[in-house]
Design a protein around this motif. Structure first.
Motif, PDB file in Angstrom:
ATOM      1  N   PRO A   1      41.572 -26.975 -23.042  1.00 13.94           N
ATOM      2  CA  PRO A   1      40.677 -27.879 -23.798  1.00 13.94           C
ATOM      3  C   PRO A   1      40.585 -29.270 -23.203  1.00 13.94           C
TER       4      PRO A   1
ATOM      5  N   ASP B   1      33.674 -43.127 -34.405  1.00 12.32           N
ATOM      6  CA  ASP B   1      33.285 -41.789 -33.975  1.00 12.32           C
ATOM      7  C   ASP B   1      31.862 -41.472 -34.449  1.00 12.32           C
TER       8      ASP B   1
ATOM      9  N   GLY C   1      33.960 -43.192 -27.452  1.00 21.58           N
ATOM     10  CA  GLY C   1      35.427 -43.199 -27.410  1.00 21.58           C
ATOM     11  C   GLY C   1      35.944 -44.584 -27.080  1.00 21.58           C
TER      12      GLY C   1
ATOM     13  N   ARG D   1      38.188 -38.703 -20.965  1.00 21.34           N
ATOM     14  CA  ARG D   1      38.986 -37.849 -21.859  1.00 21.34           C
ATOM     15  C   ARG D   1      38.226 -37.527 -23.149  1.00 21.34           C
ATOM     16  N   THR D   2      37.398 -38.480 -23.600  1.00 16.84           N
ATOM     17  CA  THR D   2      36.615 -38.252 -24.819  1.00 16.84           C
ATOM     18  C   THR D   2      35.318 -37.515 -24.532  1.00 16.84           C
ATOM     19  N   LEU D   3      34.689 -37.784 -23.391  1.00 18.92           N
ATOM     20  CA  LEU D   3      33.337 -37.271 -23.137  1.00 18.92           C
ATOM     21  C   LEU D   3      33.307 -36.030 -22.262  1.00 18.92           C
TER      22      LEU D   3
ATOM     23  N   ASN E   1      36.690 -30.308 -21.557  1.00 24.89           N
ATOM     24  CA  ASN E   1      36.038 -29.039 -21.905  1.00 24.89           C
ATOM     25  C   ASN E   1      35.723 -28.939 -23.394  1.00 24.89           C
ATOM     26  N   GLU E   2      36.639 -29.413 -24.243  1.00 23.08           N
ATOM     27  CA  GLU E   2      36.467 -29.253 -25.678  1.00 23.08           C
ATOM     28  C   GLU E   2      35.369 -30.134 -26.265  1.00 23.08           C
ATOM     29  N   SER E   3      34.957 -31.181 -25.562  1.00 24.60           N
ATOM     30  CA  SER E   3      33.955 -32.101 -26.117  1.00 24.60           C
ATOM     31  C   SER E   3      32.709 -32.227 -25.247  1.00 24.60           C
TER      32      SER E   3
ATOM     33  N   GLU F   1      29.108 -31.808 -26.846  1.00 21.26           N
ATOM     34  CA  GLU F   1      28.692 -32.691 -27.933  1.00 21.26           C
ATOM     35  C   GLU F   1      27.684 -33.726 -27.412  1.00 21.26           C
TER      36      GLU F   1
ATOM     37  N   ASN G   1      27.011 -35.722 -23.770  1.00 25.05           N
ATOM     38  CA  ASN G   1      28.181 -35.863 -22.901  1.00 25.05           C
ATOM     39  C   ASN G   1      27.983 -35.172 -21.555  1.00 25.05           C
TER      40      ASN G   1
END
Length: 397
Positions: A64, A148, A169, A206-208, A211-213, A216, A219
């Motif tokens: 992730p 957020d 982020g 790390r925020t954008l 893989n997990e984000s 969204e 990004n």
């Protein structure tokens, strides 16, 4: 039992002693197993956390927190993504028409960072820290985190406009001459500094871009737009040994060479002393008894002590305790029966007044030796009466 019998019994370990030693050994083994298990679990958890942190924003990691998805999207768009884990290999792979993607590099000196970034046509900082912002985006500093919620670019950068709104982020305060996008209060989620054909971007990867984000908002589009401006992306992932910093002197460097051997010798000596003086678990050791005393002599000696001290009450207590035990056994009462229960049971069996029986067995206090002798006679008479009432056939001639 003679002294010889006592010595023989003491020299042979009983099964109870063996069970006790077995339980002690089992306890120590269980403690050792628990310590080993706790240590093993701690080591596994520590290694897992290290690997999880090591895989953050790794373009080869499908975890992730990895960045494999973004790397594959770049490749699908015709951009070559070269993952390097060595600083020299990264410098050799860079060309005047390549984009260098950099995570945080705390193990590299300022000179090493600038030497590496000056070779690339474009640099994308995906984990900006205060030092890299100072070096590559002059005057810019971290400013915390944004709420957020997705925000529009609100800047003149074409790549940001094509990506659309994102939740940035981490945010930063731009320095002089730095283009800033995605505002949050007085800070911004994307910084871009251009110097001729050389451009540096800073964004919270790390925020954008994890893989997990990545799916969204905009990004994925922003990542492709920032990193895909050139046909080659050199994605540098610093290895564990990547450092050109002079390490601080260790304790061994600061102490004389003879200190370490002395410490080892002292540890060995301490362990040896513990084994030597420590408790040893083994069979009982036979010991020669100095003298054998008959039980009658012990009783007589104790009686003389009571008589000499004129402690009639204590002597009466001893007589009553013995009498209560014998009466209770004759009446078939268990060892948990109280003195009052034994006295009441004896009174019911004999048909005597309960207060009188309690006075003999519990309440009456002899003030002198004469009364003590009288109490002894009454106790003896009571015992005989109870025994006669319970088992009369044994007392008939």
């Amino acid at each position: 039992m003679t002294a010889q019998d006592v010595r023989e019994a003491a020299s042979v370990p009983t099964s109870a002693d063996g069970r006790t030693r077995g339980r002690r050994i089992g306890v120590w083994i269980a403690i050792a197993v628990v310590l080993l298990a706790v240590g093993g679990v701690g080591a596994v958890l520590a290694s897992l956390s290290q690997w999880a942190d090591r895989g953050a924003l790794d373009p080869d990691s499908p975890a992730p927190g990895g960045a494999l998805a973004l790397a594959e999207i770049l490749r699908d768009n015709g951009v070559e993504v070269l993952v390097v884990r060595d600083r020299d290999a990264a410098r050799d792979a860079l060309t005047p028409d390549a984009t260098l993607v950099l995570p945080d590099m705390p193990a590299l000196s300022d000179a090493a960072v600038t030497t590496l970034t000056d070779t690339a046509a474009e640099v994308v900082l995906i984990e900006p820290r205060a030092r890299t912002l100072r070096l590559l985006l002059d005057g810019s500093v971290p400013a915390g985190f944004a709420a957020d919620i997705a925000v529009d670019p609100d800047c003149d950068l074409a790549e940001a406009h094509r990506a659309g709104a994102i939740a940035p982020g981490a945010v930063y305060d731009p320095g002089a001459g730095v283009l800033a996008c995605y505002p949050s209060a007085d800070s911004y989620g994307l910084l871009v500094a251009e110097d001729g054909d050389h451009r540096v971007s800073a964004v919270d990867g790390r925020t954008l871009f994890a893989n997990e984000s990545l799916a969204e908002g905009g990004n994925a589009a922003l990542g492709v737009n920032l990193m895909g401006r050139h046909p080659l992306v050199v994605w540098y992932v610093p290895g564990l040994g990547e450092s050109d910093l002079a390490g601080s002197p260790t304790l061994a460097d600061l102490t004389p060479p003879w200190v370490s051997p002395v410490i080892v010798v002292l540890l060995v000596a301490g362990i040896a002393a513990g084994v030597w003086q420590g408790r040893r678990f083994g069979p009982l050791v036979a010991e020669r008894l100095p003298v054998t005393v008959r039980a009658s002599e012990t009783t007589e000696g104790r009686a003389r002590l009571y008589a000499r001290s004129r402690d009639a009450l204590h002597a009466a207590d001893q007589l009553r305790m013995s009498a209560l035990g014998r009466v209770g056994r004759v009446l078939g009462l268990g060892p948990a029966a109280s003195a009052y229960e034994i006295a009441d049971a004896a009174a019911d069996r004999l048909g005597w007044d309960r207060r009188a029986v309690r006075g003999i067995l519990i309440d009456d206090l002899p003030p002198n030796d004469a009364e003590l002798v009288a109490l002894r006679d009454r106790l003896r008479h009571l015992e005989e009466a109870v025994r006669q009432a319970v088992r009369p056939e044994r007392n008939t001639p």
